[in-house]
Structures are given as structure tokens and as C-alpha cells.
Design a protein around this motif. Sequence first.
Motif, PDB file in Angstrom:
ATOM      1  N   GLN A   1      37.606   7.650   8.741  1.00 37.02           N
ATOM      2  CA  GLN A   1      38.284   6.427   9.179  1.00 37.02           C
ATOM      3  C   GLN A   1      38.272   6.232  10.703  1.00 37.02           C
ATOM      4  OE1 GLN A   1      40.031   3.541   8.247  1.00 37.02           O
ATOM      5  NE2 GLN A   1      38.768   3.763   6.420  1.00 37.02           N
TER       6      GLN A   1
ATOM      7  N   GLY B   1      31.832 -16.196  13.710  1.00 35.32           N
ATOM      8  CA  GLY B   1      32.719 -15.655  12.681  1.00 35.32           C
ATOM      9  C   GLY B   1      31.945 -15.075  11.522  1.00 35.32           C
TER      10      GLY B   1
ATOM     11  N   ILE C   1      30.067 -16.558   9.521  1.00 36.16           N
ATOM     12  CA  ILE C   1      30.109 -17.377   8.307  1.00 36.16           C
ATOM     13  C   ILE C   1      28.760 -18.029   8.018  1.00 36.16           C
ATOM     14  CG2 ILE C   1      32.571 -17.868   8.363  1.00 36.16           C
ATOM     15  CD1 ILE C   1      31.871 -20.606   9.547  1.00 36.16           C
TER      16      ILE C   1
ATOM     17  N   ASN D   1      26.483 -16.237   4.804  1.00 34.48           N
ATOM     18  CA  ASN D   1      27.844 -15.915   5.208  1.00 34.48           C
ATOM     19  C   ASN D   1      28.060 -14.434   4.895  1.00 34.48           C
ATOM     20  OD1 ASN D   1      30.582 -15.618   5.497  1.00 34.48           O
ATOM     21  ND2 ASN D   1      31.114 -17.481   4.352  1.00 34.48           N
TER      22      ASN D   1
ATOM     23  N   ASN E   1      30.866 -12.823   5.248  1.00 33.19           N
ATOM     24  CA  ASN E   1      32.255 -12.535   4.890  1.00 33.19           C
ATOM     25  C   ASN E   1      32.456 -12.462   3.377  1.00 33.19           C
ATOM     26  OD1 ASN E   1      34.066 -12.824   7.472  1.00 33.19           O
ATOM     27  ND2 ASN E   1      32.493 -14.399   7.614  1.00 33.19           N
ATOM     28  N   ASP E   2      31.568 -13.136   2.636  1.00 37.10           N
ATOM     29  CA  ASP E   2      31.852 -13.262   1.207  1.00 37.10           C
ATOM     30  C   ASP E   2      31.338 -12.057   0.427  1.00 37.10           C
ATOM     31  OD1 ASP E   2      29.131 -13.584   0.791  1.00 37.10           O
ATOM     32  OD2 ASP E   2      29.231 -15.763   0.935  1.00 37.10           O
ATOM     33  N   ASP E   3      31.468 -12.127  -0.886  1.00 36.94           N
ATOM     34  CA  ASP E   3      31.115 -10.990  -1.734  1.00 36.94           C
ATOM     35  C   ASP E   3      29.778 -11.188  -2.438  1.00 36.94           C
ATOM     36  OD1 ASP E   3      31.928 -13.077  -3.246  1.00 36.94           O
ATOM     37  OD2 ASP E   3      33.137 -11.886  -4.643  1.00 36.94           O
TER      38      ASP E   3
ATOM     39  N   ILE F   1      28.248 -19.657  -4.753  1.00 33.03           N
ATOM     40  CA  ILE F   1      27.771 -19.572  -3.376  1.00 33.03           C
ATOM     41  C   ILE F   1      26.287 -19.924  -3.294  1.00 33.03           C
ATOM     42  CG2 ILE F   1      27.364 -17.966  -1.464  1.00 33.03           C
ATOM     43  CD1 ILE F   1      29.945 -16.575  -2.312  1.00 33.03           C
TER      44      ILE F   1
ATOM     45  N   PRO G   1      36.382 -16.778  10.102  1.00 29.23           N
ATOM     46  CA  PRO G   1      36.590 -18.083   9.448  1.00 29.23           C
ATOM     47  C   PRO G   1      38.027 -18.257   8.954  1.00 29.23           C
ATOM     48  CG  PRO G   1      35.585 -16.541   7.939  1.00 29.23           C
ATOM     49  CD  PRO G   1      35.758 -15.806   9.216  1.00 29.23           C
TER      50      PRO G   1
ATOM     51  N   VAL H   1      37.179 -17.897   3.195  1.00 26.39           N
ATOM     52  CA  VAL H   1      35.857 -17.503   2.699  1.00 26.39           C
ATOM     53  C   VAL H   1      35.802 -17.846   1.215  1.00 26.39           C
ATOM     54  CG1 VAL H   1      34.241 -15.611   2.382  1.00 26.39           C
ATOM     55  CG2 VAL H   1      35.805 -15.573   4.324  1.00 26.39           C
ATOM     56  N   GLN H   2      34.753 -18.565   0.849  1.00 20.54           N
ATOM     57  CA  GLN H   2      34.587 -18.880  -0.562  1.00 20.54           C
ATOM     58  C   GLN H   2      33.850 -17.727  -1.224  1.00 20.54           C
ATOM     59  OE1 GLN H   2      33.473 -22.841  -1.285  1.00 20.54           O
ATOM     60  NE2 GLN H   2      34.291 -22.628  -3.348  1.00 20.54           N
ATOM     61  N   LEU H   3      34.397 -17.220  -2.325  1.00 16.63           N
ATOM     62  CA  LEU H   3      33.786 -16.075  -2.994  1.00 16.63           C
ATOM     63  C   LEU H   3      32.938 -16.523  -4.170  1.00 16.63           C
ATOM     64  CD1 LEU H   3      36.748 -13.563  -2.827  1.00 16.63           C
ATOM     65  CD2 LEU H   3      34.841 -13.854  -1.261  1.00 16.63           C
TER      66      LEU H   3
ATOM     67  N   ARG I   1      39.183 -16.496  -0.268  1.00 16.47           N
ATOM     68  CA  ARG I   1      39.784 -15.371   0.417  1.00 16.47           C
ATOM     69  C   ARG I   1      40.197 -15.779   1.830  1.00 16.47           C
ATOM     70  NH1 ARG I   1      35.777 -11.291   1.620  1.00 16.47           N
ATOM     71  NH2 ARG I   1      36.045 -11.780   3.811  1.00 16.47           N
TER      72      ARG I   1
ATOM     73  N   TRP J   1      44.396  -6.715  -0.569  1.00 14.47           N
ATOM     74  CA  TRP J   1      43.986  -5.335  -0.348  1.00 14.47           C
ATOM     75  C   TRP J   1      43.656  -5.153   1.129  1.00 14.47           C
ATOM     76  CZ3 TRP J   1      40.791  -9.082  -2.207  1.00 14.47           C
ATOM     77  CH2 TRP J   1      39.513  -9.205  -1.655  1.00 14.47           C
TER      78      TRP J   1
ATOM     79  N   SER K   1      41.395  -2.641   4.158  1.00 11.74           N
ATOM     80  CA  SER K   1      40.024  -2.155   4.307  1.00 11.74           C
ATOM     81  C   SER K   1      39.790  -0.871   3.514  1.00 11.74           C
ATOM     82  CB  SER K   1      39.703  -1.940   5.785  1.00 11.74           C
ATOM     83  OG  SER K   1      40.628  -1.040   6.346  1.00 11.74           O
ATOM     84  N   THR K   2      40.864  -0.150   3.166  1.00  9.66           N
ATOM     85  CA  THR K   2      40.645   1.073   2.402  1.00  9.66           C
ATOM     86  C   THR K   2      40.672   0.813   0.894  1.00  9.66           C
ATOM     87  OG1 THR K   2      42.994   1.513   2.647  1.00  9.66           O
ATOM     88  CG2 THR K   2      41.512   2.688   4.125  1.00  9.66           C
TER      89      THR K   2
ATOM     90  N   ARG L   1      38.857  -5.251  -4.071  1.00  9.99           N
ATOM     91  CA  ARG L   1      39.414  -6.336  -4.847  1.00  9.99           C
ATOM     92  C   ARG L   1      39.628  -5.929  -6.303  1.00  9.99           C
ATOM     93  NH1 ARG L   1      36.779 -12.273  -6.034  1.00  9.99           N
ATOM     94  NH2 ARG L   1      38.588 -13.091  -7.152  1.00  9.99           N
TER      95      ARG L   1
ATOM     96  N   ARG M   1      43.979  -4.874   8.513  1.00 14.60           N
ATOM     97  CA  ARG M   1      43.321  -6.112   8.123  1.00 14.60           C
ATOM     98  C   ARG M   1      43.639  -6.335   6.658  1.00 14.60           C
ATOM     99  NH1 ARG M   1      37.844  -8.282   8.771  1.00 14.60           N
ATOM    100  NH2 ARG M   1      38.212 -10.421   9.414  1.00 14.60           N
TER     101      ARG M   1
ATOM    102  N   PHE N   1      43.213  -8.558   3.258  1.00 13.64           N
ATOM    103  CA  PHE N   1      42.418  -9.584   2.577  1.00 13.64           C
ATOM    104  C   PHE N   1      43.243 -10.121   1.415  1.00 13.64           C
ATOM    105  CE2 PHE N   1      39.393  -6.301   4.117  1.00 13.64           C
ATOM    106  CZ  PHE N   1      38.765  -7.054   5.098  1.00 13.64           C
TER     107      PHE N   1
END
Lengths: 232, 485
Positions: free
Chosen positions: A27, A52, A54, A61, A63-65, A160, B376, B379-381, B387, B417, B419-420, B423, B443, B445
Motif C-alpha cells: 500500500q 480527468g 475521461i 475513458n 475511469n470506467d469499468d 459504453i 470527472p 462516470v458512466q459504467l 459512479r 467501496w 481503493s482496497t 464493487r 478515495r 467510490f
Amino acid sequence: MQAADVKRAPLVNALAAIPVEQLVADQKLYQGAVAGGAAAFKVHCVQCHGSGAIGSKGYPNLNDDDWLWGGDIAAIHYTLTHGIRNPDHPETRVSAMPAFDGVLTPAEIASVVGHVQSLSGKAKPNAKGAELFATNCASCHGVDGKGLREFGAPNLADGIWLYGGDKATLTETVKYSRQGVMPRWNDKLDAATIKMLAAYVYSLGGGEATPAAAVPAAAPATMEAKAANGQP
Amino acid sequence: MANLDDLMGADNPLYEKRKGVYPKAVDGFFRRFKWAIMAVALTIYYATPWIRWDRGPHAPDQAVLVDLANRRFYMFNIEIWPHEFYYVAGLLVMAGIGLFLVTSAVGRAWCGYACPQTVWTDLFQHVDRLVDGDRNAQIRLEKASWGPEKILKRLAKWSIYLFIAFWTGGAWIMYFADAPTLTVDFWTGQAPPVAYATVGVLTATTFIFGGFMREQVCVYMCPWPRIQTAMMDEKSLIVTYREWRGEPRGSVKKAEAQPGAFGDCIDCNQCVAVCPTGIDIREGPQIGCITCALCIDACDSVMEQIGRPRGLIDYLTLDDVATEKAGGTAHPTLKTLFRPRTLVYFGIWCLIGLAMLFTLGQRTRLDLTVQHDRNPLYVQLSDGSIRNNYTVKVRNMETRQREVELVVKGLPGAVAWTSTGSRETATDRVKVSVAPDTVQKVRLFVVAPTEGSARTDFEIQAVALTGNERGDSDSVRFERPETGQ
């Protein structure tokens, strides 16, 4: 600058030594890497991905999954190191979607687009489109359209879109294909900085857990144990 | 209007050249009172940093410590963080109102007894008596030409001044670091430069202000006497010469020769001789009078010797002066002390004190600040949900490790959640472990379904998991795209 480099030296050296898969578990080192990555990102990545991260049309982007090539830290690190579609680099990530202009008729393309839109509930299902998708697209995108990371084939069933999910943009994509390029950084940045960038991108919220099989540290020990037991 | 040149010419300088002050030793009620206050004040000042106070392994064990480097202020079992500075502001307000109260009741008592300038000047004047002898010997030595005796005595006296001044500065720095460690560091040259500089500056000011400038500081430099004069009224106690009783002055012999022709003052000048600021109280109230009441002690002992009633010089109010001049008797002191004005000051003073004590008892030792990330905004997932990211700061103001749960309230279907975590295992609450006496930055989310208004205000709560402890919460906003895509 020299004084700053001296101060950074312990972090840089530790980062150079650690396998990227083990970075998140450490960590303290990871937090340092994220901070360093945030700074490096502002210099090298914001031009395409935005400040950012994005992105914009054609630039993902971060940031997304949704990941074309994988969202665990090792996959991100590989993409950063070797880039996407770098013709001079054999290890680069390559994905070549064919252009269907001339292969399929405009009407057929329209029904394929309709089918693709139906995967995320944006259009009604159509049998002709589904059939054409199965023959022409499913080999990479999968029968259900959920994509395949080995080929960098995007998931077409989620919410997305890299270039856009509307009819006109999808038609353009199918007709002419998309060949987005990301530079590789192994010839421009040092190993520590690339790891910092990987940590930063991973930290943005879409990072995926490293698959257990991909963590190398445990593997040799197991093999040694097996060898000691006389097993293959 | 008078010509300005007449007022400010060479004959009327704004600064009066300092006259030597050689106060005579005196004994009496007020002198003993001053001794007691000096003993208490100096003991508190020198001893406080050495008091130990166990706070466990994660905090310093010094009872009173202003830890500027780590931005903590410790006072016995109270620990103040920088964002709680309003407690210090409250103490300053209380100190201000306390001075109003004291001044309106007993005049310049602060100047006379408790002001550091007075206490240290008093101390240095005792040094003068120790080395040079009492008033007359001091005057003689001052007038004497420089010879071996004067040089020796001056060297001895100034060395003692310097010694006291050095310890004054040396004690001050002990409030800002661990006293035993700093003492060792100081003498081995390991202490920070600011420690040496502080000791140097305070040694110099103590040496100069206490040893040489003395009453000049009170008369010319200090604004407080001027402010106090404005705050006193006709019911405040001041040191007063009962001139209606004392005048005209005449010696005991003259009074015996002509009974009834003279007042009680025998013009022995003892009140002037003992005055640490060198004034003659018989000239009436004046800026140089710090109301230390040593002249009362001096006059009372003389009156006793010649068999006249005490109190020719006394604490009196201006009202009492008028009453006594008219032939009446002064109010009892208690009645002048407890009057509406002092009671109102005291009431306000108590209210602020009680309010501070109350908030001190009510304050949380767990504090939460949440900031919505703006780049941002959302965030659209891939599954269509949204998110938002938040930078959460959890302040654990206790000196022990604490487990804290961050809970999302008022955002339907939301999971959170850090960073550790991830989701997949996320619920509406996240556990965070916060180290002793630190601010933990996390941080956070938060994912919520697409459906919902573009801006939803909700709350993030910090719940302490150990015991029945108070937590904290912060209101934040959840952002969604304006138009669903």
C-alpha cells in the motif's frame, strides 16, 4: 532537479524492483506510485485522455469499468509499455477489425447495426442482423456481443461506446472500421514511471483485481514444491 | 488655542527624562500579597512544562504543550486540533472580559500585581537590594564615581539580571517541545535555531525591560494603562491619598506645638520612597500609578508608629472620595465590588466559559469531511449505473487506532467501496481503519443506479465501531448525466 531526483530515488528504485502485480498489495509504495503517476499523467496522457482521464470520442475513458484489453494492473501496465497498434513493435497490442464497406451491402450493414443496438436495448431485435452478426462479427465480439479481450474486441452489449452508440456512428464503424492508436511508452519513459502510470490509471476506480494465476511470486514456489515431490 | 511651539518646544518635551527609581524595602499586607502572587506566577511559569501527563504511546506526555510542528495543542486531558482554534479564541475573549471585570472592580490590579513586567521588575528590584543594599545605598552607589566597588557590584548585579533573563527565555521554549529532550538538545547544540533565537530575544527583552526600562515600559510603551483608564469608573477601586485628612502636612513636633493646625500626613516621604514607579501618590491619581499599594503598606506602618489611624493612603473609589470629603463614610468594599457593571461582566465571562466547557464536552473526536471529485463529475459504467468519486478525510482525534464505518445515507440502491475494496463486494457501508491522532484520506467510490435526478443530495456518515461513540456526517451531492444516453 537533482535534489528532487535524490529524494525520489527510494521510490523509483523500489518501483523498478517490484513486479507490477504485487504493487497494489504494497500500500505505501502503491500510494507513492499513484501520486507520481498522477503527475506523469498530466505530462504524457492528458493530450488524448483528458485531465480527468475521461477521454473523448476514440479515446477511452479510464475511469470506467470497461476495458478493451483488461483492467487489472498488469494488463494496464502491458498496454502502457507496448502501446496499441504500433507497427514497429512486435509486442504491441493489435486488433484489426475489418471494414465491411463492400463486403456487406448497405442494407445488411443497417441490420447489423440494428442488431448491435438491440444488444444494449437500444433497438428491437432483428433476425437478419443477428444472423449476419453470427457469421461476420461473433468470432471476435462473441455470440452474445460481449467482446473478447484477447483481440481487444469491445463489449457491444454494455452502455459504453468508444466512438458512439448511435446509428450513424455505428454504421461508420462497421463500414470503415476503427484503428485507434496508443503510443508505446517503453522507448520514452523509464520502467518506474510506467509503473506509476499503471498504478494511477488502476486507481481511478475501474481497476480490476489481478487474476490469481497472473501473480508470479507464488508460482515458482509451487513448482519447486512439485519438483521436490517428484511430480511433473 | 495654545501655540503648538509652546506645547512641544524644547522646554516641554513629550518625553520626560527618566529619574532614577530606588524603591525602599517595605513590609505589610500588600507586600506579602505581592510576594505570594510572584511565587505562584513564577512557579506556574517555570514548572508547568515539566509536568508529565500520560496520554498513551501515540501522544506526547507533557501536560501543557504547544506542538507547532505537528499542529496540536495539549493542555492536560484536552487536545486541540488546528480547526478547533475557536477554543483559543474563546479563551482570549474570556481573558479580555476578565480584564474588563477586574479593571472595573479593582482598577489597575493587573498592573499592580500580575503583569509580567511588574513581576519581573519587582524581582529585579530585589536583586538591586541584594547586591547594592536598600534605597539609600543604591542612590549613593549610583552617584559614586566608577571605582572597584561600583564596577564589581554592577557586574554582579547585571550578571544576576542576565541569569534571570536567560532562565525566563529558557523556560518559554519548554512550552513548545518536550521539555527534558529540549533541555538536553539545547545544551548539546542540537536544538532548532528558532529555540536559540527565542531564548536570545526573550533574554534580551527581559534583561532590558526588567533591569533598566522598568516603569518606562508602563508609562511610555504599554497601551494597557490607557485602555484601563477608559474602562474604570467612579466605582472602581484606586489607590488614593486622603488629602482631606492629611493636609496640611506637618511633622509630629509641629503638630504637638500647634494642635489642630495640621493634618495626619507628617510628610515623611515613605510613600514616595517605596514606590516602584517613583511617583508621589499625594499628587492624586496618575498614569504612573500601577496601584501596587506598597505606599499603603508604608504609610500604614508609619501611622501605626506615631499612633494615628491607618488608611491615610487607601484603596478608595472616586465616589467614596466625594462622600468622605462631604463628611460621609465610604461604602463597604464588598458593595463597590458587587455592582451591576461587574456582575454583567462576570455573567458574560461565565457564559462564555460554560459554553466552551459545554462544547468541549460535546465535541466529537471523529470528524468527517467529504469532497466530491469534479474531474470527472460522474462516470458512466458498463452496466449503465453511475459512479461518483469522493475524497473523504476522516480525522481520528483520539490517540488510539479506530475502526470507522463510512455509511451512505439517502441514496437509494447505492454501494460504496474504497481503493482496497471492489464493487463486487461493496455494500452501502465501508470499513476504514484510522491510525491514532491522524487524518486518513480515503478515495470513496459510490455507485448508484442510472435512474434518479441529475443531482441528488445525500449524506455520508462516519460511525465509530468501537463502543457507543459519537460520529460525524457530511452532506454531499451525487451527480448523474443531464440526459440519459
